[in-house]
Design an enzyme around this catalytic site. Sequence first.
Site, short mmCIF file in Angstrom:
data_model
loop_
_atom_site.label_atom_id
_atom_site.label_comp_id
_atom_site.label_asym_id
_atom_site.label_seq_id
_atom_site.Cartn_x
_atom_site.Cartn_y
_atom_site.Cartn_z
N ASN A 190 1.29 -8.25 8.39
CA ASN A 190 1.14 -9.23 7.31
C ASN A 190 -0.29 -9.71 7.10
O ASN A 190 -0.68 -10.03 5.97
CB ASN A 190 2.01 -10.46 7.61
CG ASN A 190 3.50 -10.12 7.62
OD1 ASN A 190 3.91 -9.14 7.02
ND2 ASN A 190 4.28 -10.94 8.30
N ARG B 231 7.19 -7.55 -1.91
CA ARG B 231 6.92 -7.27 -0.50
C ARG B 231 7.13 -8.51 0.37
O ARG B 231 7.63 -8.41 1.50
CB ARG B 231 5.49 -6.75 -0.34
CG ARG B 231 5.19 -6.33 1.09
CD ARG B 231 3.95 -5.46 1.15
NE ARG B 231 3.76 -4.92 2.48
CZ ARG B 231 2.69 -5.16 3.23
NH1 ARG B 231 1.73 -5.95 2.77
NH2 ARG B 231 2.58 -4.62 4.42
N HIS C 213 7.51 1.16 -3.50
CA HIS C 213 6.13 1.64 -3.47
C HIS C 213 5.74 2.35 -4.78
O HIS C 213 4.74 3.04 -4.82
CB HIS C 213 5.89 2.54 -2.26
CG HIS C 213 5.89 1.78 -0.96
ND1 HIS C 213 5.73 2.38 0.27
CD2 HIS C 213 6.04 0.45 -0.70
CE1 HIS C 213 5.78 1.47 1.22
NE2 HIS C 213 5.98 0.28 0.68
N HIS D 246 9.49 -8.59 3.68
CA HIS D 246 9.00 -9.03 4.99
C HIS D 246 9.68 -10.31 5.45
O HIS D 246 9.71 -10.59 6.65
CB HIS D 246 7.47 -9.17 4.96
CG HIS D 246 6.76 -7.86 5.05
ND1 HIS D 246 5.52 -7.70 5.61
CD2 HIS D 246 7.15 -6.62 4.65
CE1 HIS D 246 5.16 -6.42 5.56
NE2 HIS D 246 6.13 -5.75 4.96
C1 HEM Z 1 10.28 1.96 4.62
C2 HEM Z 1 9.43 1.31 5.37
C3 HEM Z 1 8.18 0.67 4.81
C4 HEM Z 1 6.92 0.80 5.32
C5 HEM Z 1 6.52 1.59 6.55
C6 HEM Z 1 6.05 0.04 4.46
C7 HEM Z 1 4.69 -0.11 4.65
C8 HEM Z 1 3.83 -0.67 3.74
C9 HEM Z 1 2.40 -0.70 3.89
C10 HEM Z 1 1.64 -0.18 5.10
C11 HEM Z 1 1.89 -1.28 2.78
C12 HEM Z 1 0.41 -1.52 2.48
C13 HEM Z 1 -0.05 -2.81 3.14
C14 HEM Z 1 -1.55 -2.91 3.20
O1 HEM Z 1 -2.21 -1.88 3.34
O2 HEM Z 1 -2.08 -4.04 3.13
C15 HEM Z 1 2.99 -1.61 1.92
C16 HEM Z 1 2.88 -2.21 0.69
C17 HEM Z 1 3.96 -2.58 -0.08
N1 HEM Z 1 5.29 -2.51 0.27
FE1 HEM Z 1 6.03 -1.46 1.82
N2 HEM Z 1 6.79 -0.51 3.45
C18 HEM Z 1 8.09 -0.16 3.62
C19 HEM Z 1 9.17 -0.56 2.85
C20 HEM Z 1 9.08 -1.43 1.79
C21 HEM Z 1 10.21 -2.07 1.14
C22 HEM Z 1 11.67 -1.89 1.57
C23 HEM Z 1 9.72 -2.84 0.14
C24 HEM Z 1 10.43 -3.71 -0.83
C25 HEM Z 1 11.71 -3.56 -1.16
C26 HEM Z 1 8.27 -2.66 0.15
C27 HEM Z 1 7.40 -3.20 -0.75
C28 HEM Z 1 6.03 -3.02 -0.73
C29 HEM Z 1 5.17 -3.41 -1.83
C30 HEM Z 1 5.62 -3.95 -3.17
C31 HEM Z 1 3.85 -3.15 -1.41
C32 HEM Z 1 2.57 -3.42 -2.20
C33 HEM Z 1 2.22 -4.89 -1.99
C34 HEM Z 1 1.02 -5.37 -2.79
O3 HEM Z 1 0.40 -4.58 -3.51
O4 HEM Z 1 0.71 -6.57 -2.68
N3 HEM Z 1 7.93 -1.83 1.19
N4 HEM Z 1 4.17 -1.24 2.54
#
Ligand code: HEM
Length: 317
Positions: free
Chosen positions: A93, A61, A192, A65
């Site tokens: 973030n 992530r 995800h 970002h």
């Molecule tokens: C398509 C649009 C996307 C949206 C709207 C989105 C949104 C989010 C949100 C809201 C979270 C949770 C954050 C929290 O609650 O603290 C999250 C977690 C995460 N996102 Fe996305 N995301 C998107 C695309 C991506 C992409 C393209 C990647 C990587 C290639 C990614 C990788 C991750 C990962 C791995 C997590 C978990 C992080 C952790 O557990 O530390 N996301 N994302």
Amino acid sequence: MASYCSAFLAVATVCLVACSVRAQLSPTFYDWTCPSLRSIVRSAMTQAVGQDPTMGASMLRLFFHDCFVNGCDASVLLDDTQAMTGEKNAPPNRNSLRGYEVIDSIKAQVEASCRAVVSCADILALAARDGVNLLGGPSWVVALGRRDARTASISAAVANLPPASASAYTLMSTFAAKGLDMRDLTALSGAHTVGSARCSNFRPHVYNDSNIDPGFAWLRRQTCLAVGGDATMAPLDSTSPTRFDNSYFQNLMGRRGLLHSDQELFNNGPADWLVQLYSSNATAFATDFAASMVKMGNISPLTGYLGEIRLNCRRTN
Ligand code: HEM
Ligand SMILES: *[C@@H]1O[C@H](CO)[C@@H](O)[C@H](O)[C@H]1NC(C)=O
Ligand SMILES: *[C@@H]1O[C@H](CO)[C@@H](O)[C@H](O)[C@H]1NC(C)=O
């Protein structure tokens, strides 16, 4: 007139050559200056993910970002200063991105072997790849040669990172603005399949949306209350939260996407067929995810004489 024209042509030619050279990253970039780079990152990530499997998701992530905000230039790693409010405290973030200390530790090990030649942006690209692979996901060749930004922007982070409330249309246009198409959007959203989200980000979906499995919505409401407990976490993929597989897509087909934005990809829209493809063919997902990660890693890198090689990923030199 003729000399004006040839002068113009000369400038245009220089720019064509320089600009195309500037945009080139290469897998062999550090072969002479830091041959041990890949193995340093790999063993540090093996240790980090061994201690805490959720770190694989967090590295992935961080890279996303970074790349979506002014390109893959490690701007996301800069701490705020009196003169600059960076990206770490932007709403997408703040209290959410993690793993900065893993990057610090890898950077220190890399500096000990190869002083002042490897960028933080390249370390992040390698750490994200290794994080995915260590959780059972695909691997890919990471092209290198990115340099580090001297500045970061909170407003750019807000403008470029899609929120969990985004519609399919918003998701597609946010990705299109980075040169990524619907196939990239769908494959990359498969990230995800690992990691977790806070209640504040999935509350509207589990309380108010109709395209959700009722049993799943009920289950998530048990720990994400209607009011309070905003920081309570749930896995983005409840089937296998630390396994990089294709169950994220199977969940979407069962209307068990955690975020509104996740379920938007399978909601009688143009990405439905891709979700269906990836849910039934793990190889197709792994192959497309790897290809889209390479594309994402190519978003406007700083190369050549632009930017710098930071000595400490948290601050400019
Ligand atoms: C398509 C649009 C996307 C949206 C709207 C989105 C949104 C989010 C949100 C809201 C979270 C949770 C954050 C929290 O609650 O603290 C999250 C977690 C995460 N996102 Fe996305 N995301 C998107 C695309 C991506 C992409 C393209 C990647 C990587 C290639 C990614 C990788 C991750 C990962 C791995 C997590 C978990 C992080 C952790 O557990 O530390 N996301 N994302
Ligand atoms: C659900 O929708 C109602 C009406 O739009 C709104 O007042 C409420 O805040 C929403 N609840 C959540 C958890 O988003
Ligand atoms: C799954 O996808 C891969 C890669 O695209 C393809 O080669 C293979 O034929 C597909 N398998 C099935 C069963 O459709």
